[in-house]
Design a protein around this motif. Sequence first.
Motif, PDB file in Angstrom:
ATOM      1  N   LEU A 167       0.424  -2.418   9.432  1.00 42.11           N
ATOM      2  CA  LEU A 167       1.036  -3.750   9.466  1.00 42.11           C
ATOM      3  C   LEU A 167       0.405  -4.686   8.444  1.00 42.11           C
ATOM      4  O   LEU A 167       1.065  -5.590   7.918  1.00 42.11           O
ATOM      5  CB  LEU A 167       0.916  -4.336  10.871  1.00 42.11           C
ATOM      6  CG  LEU A 167       1.688  -3.599  11.968  1.00 42.11           C
ATOM      7  CD1 LEU A 167       1.402  -4.227  13.332  1.00 42.11           C
ATOM      8  CD2 LEU A 167       3.181  -3.604  11.690  1.00 42.11           C
ATOM      9  N   ALA A 168      -0.874  -4.479   8.132  1.00 38.49           N
ATOM     10  CA  ALA A 168      -1.553  -5.329   7.143  1.00 38.49           C
ATOM     11  C   ALA A 168      -1.062  -5.047   5.721  1.00 38.49           C
ATOM     12  O   ALA A 168      -1.302  -5.863   4.819  1.00 38.49           O
ATOM     13  CB  ALA A 168      -3.058  -5.128   7.223  1.00 38.49           C
ATOM     14  N   ARG A 169      -0.404  -3.938   5.512  1.00 34.34           N
ATOM     15  CA  ARG A 169       0.096  -3.584   4.182  1.00 34.34           C
ATOM     16  C   ARG A 169       1.520  -4.089   3.934  1.00 34.34           C
ATOM     17  O   ARG A 169       2.144  -3.731   2.939  1.00 34.34           O
ATOM     18  CB  ARG A 169       0.049  -2.061   4.005  1.00 34.34           C
ATOM     19  CG  ARG A 169      -1.372  -1.501   3.926  1.00 34.34           C
ATOM     20  CD  ARG A 169      -1.383  -0.078   3.397  1.00 34.34           C
ATOM     21  NE  ARG A 169      -2.725   0.374   3.121  1.00 34.34           N
ATOM     22  CZ  ARG A 169      -3.416   1.232   3.865  1.00 34.34           C
ATOM     23  NH1 ARG A 169      -2.858   1.755   4.960  1.00 34.34           N
ATOM     24  NH2 ARG A 169      -4.643   1.589   3.534  1.00 34.34           N
TER      25      ARG A 169
ATOM     26  N   VAL B 119       2.281 -16.217  14.069  1.00 39.68           N
ATOM     27  CA  VAL B 119       1.967 -15.304  15.175  1.00 39.68           C
ATOM     28  C   VAL B 119       2.288 -16.039  16.478  1.00 39.68           C
ATOM     29  O   VAL B 119       1.622 -17.028  16.800  1.00 39.68           O
ATOM     30  CB  VAL B 119       0.490 -14.876  15.138  1.00 39.68           C
ATOM     31  CG1 VAL B 119       0.179 -13.930  16.293  1.00 39.68           C
ATOM     32  CG2 VAL B 119       0.158 -14.228  13.800  1.00 39.68           C
ATOM     33  N   PRO B 120       3.300 -15.595  17.226  1.00 36.31           N
ATOM     34  CA  PRO B 120       3.738 -16.350  18.405  1.00 36.31           C
ATOM     35  C   PRO B 120       2.637 -16.673  19.403  1.00 36.31           C
ATOM     36  O   PRO B 120       2.569 -17.785  19.937  1.00 36.31           O
ATOM     37  CB  PRO B 120       4.797 -15.423  19.032  1.00 36.31           C
ATOM     38  CG  PRO B 120       5.319 -14.620  17.888  1.00 36.31           C
ATOM     39  CD  PRO B 120       4.140 -14.402  16.978  1.00 36.31           C
ATOM     40  N   ALA B 121       1.742 -15.732  19.665  1.00 36.42           N
ATOM     41  CA  ALA B 121       0.714 -15.942  20.687  1.00 36.42           C
ATOM     42  C   ALA B 121      -0.518 -16.680  20.172  1.00 36.42           C
ATOM     43  O   ALA B 121      -1.408 -17.003  20.956  1.00 36.42           O
ATOM     44  CB  ALA B 121       0.296 -14.601  21.284  1.00 36.42           C
TER      45      ALA B 121
ATOM     46  N   GLN C 118      -3.664 -14.640   8.523  1.00 40.74           N
ATOM     47  CA  GLN C 118      -4.838 -15.240   9.153  1.00 40.74           C
ATOM     48  C   GLN C 118      -5.300 -14.438  10.377  1.00 40.74           C
ATOM     49  O   GLN C 118      -6.500 -14.373  10.661  1.00 40.74           O
ATOM     50  CB  GLN C 118      -4.536 -16.685   9.548  1.00 40.74           C
ATOM     51  CG  GLN C 118      -4.443 -17.618   8.347  1.00 40.74           C
ATOM     52  CD  GLN C 118      -3.928 -18.998   8.723  1.00 40.74           C
ATOM     53  OE1 GLN C 118      -2.998 -19.133   9.527  1.00 40.74           O
ATOM     54  NE2 GLN C 118      -4.525 -20.028   8.150  1.00 40.74           N
ATOM     55  N   LEU C 119      -4.359 -13.836  11.083  1.00 37.55           N
ATOM     56  CA  LEU C 119      -4.738 -12.951  12.189  1.00 37.55           C
ATOM     57  C   LEU C 119      -5.579 -11.792  11.670  1.00 37.55           C
ATOM     58  O   LEU C 119      -6.606 -11.443  12.266  1.00 37.55           O
ATOM     59  CB  LEU C 119      -3.487 -12.426  12.887  1.00 37.55           C
ATOM     60  CG  LEU C 119      -3.721 -11.357  13.961  1.00 37.55           C
ATOM     61  CD1 LEU C 119      -4.498 -11.926  15.144  1.00 37.55           C
ATOM     62  CD2 LEU C 119      -2.401 -10.750  14.426  1.00 37.55           C
TER      63      LEU C 119
ATOM     64  N   ALA D 125       0.285  -8.752  16.216  1.00 41.96           N
ATOM     65  CA  ALA D 125       0.742  -8.403  14.878  1.00 41.96           C
ATOM     66  C   ALA D 125       2.123  -7.768  14.918  1.00 41.96           C
ATOM     67  O   ALA D 125       2.961  -7.999  14.030  1.00 41.96           O
ATOM     68  CB  ALA D 125      -0.258  -7.472  14.203  1.00 41.96           C
ATOM     69  N   SER D 126       2.384  -6.972  15.936  1.00 42.28           N
ATOM     70  CA  SER D 126       3.699  -6.351  16.080  1.00 42.28           C
ATOM     71  C   SER D 126       4.771  -7.400  16.334  1.00 42.28           C
ATOM     72  O   SER D 126       5.857  -7.358  15.736  1.00 42.28           O
ATOM     73  CB  SER D 126       3.675  -5.326  17.225  1.00 42.28           C
ATOM     74  OG  SER D 126       2.759  -4.289  16.966  1.00 42.28           O
TER      75      SER D 126
END
Length: 241
Positions: free
Chosen positions: A20-22, A32-34, A42-43, A126-127
Amino acid sequence: MSPDRYLAELAGFLDSLTSLARQPDDVLSRSVPACPGWTLDQLFGHLGSIERWAAAVVRGGNYVEEPAPPAAGAAAWFIEGTAPFLEAMASVEPGAACWNFGPPPRTAGFWLRRQAHEHAIHLIDASQASGVAAPVPGAEFMLDGVDEVLAMFTPRQLRLKRMQPPEQAVAFHVSGFDVPGFEAPGAASWTVGSGPAAASVTAPLTDMYLGLWGRSNIKDTAIIDGDAALALRVLRGPLTP
């Protein structure tokens, strides 16, 4: 759960997070909703900081300051740090003396558990930010995570006066699972506060695990018995940092 199990779970979460970072910059710039105020990039900066911090702690056994993430390109910085972080976690001697913020005895094994759950929750974040299905951890892992919140983090929040002590106890019950090693498969319980429970919160395992970390609205799915106002005050906590 065993140290090897924590390490295996952590390695799997890291693989998924690295993918996911790529993603392209337009995805990494999503909110990021949460985690209000954070972008996905930034997460990953937060995770990169936590990983470098935890690795330094377990290598030396002492407290160190957490490094700050870069102002930009944090996802790439996170990716650069995953291999040395996992190497440090793999080298942990679980029973070795090591600073941590849990209850005594303070040993290095704490960090295997903590980092496994840290990465599990942020993989869900992240998902969600990426618009892909969030993975659901296994039952034994989630049960362990509920225990970490209610038996480690919440007492710490109370001890540090980050949470108002409840005037009466609230019991938390998880139902709908079957994990070997528990006296009563299908139910597990924890209590927040002292004395007899004046209220109880009962929820399925997934709802409890995600809800205690604020990744689902547990009050909408839980069965609350007894003093509902008390139970809701405890749920607002904050039960975790």
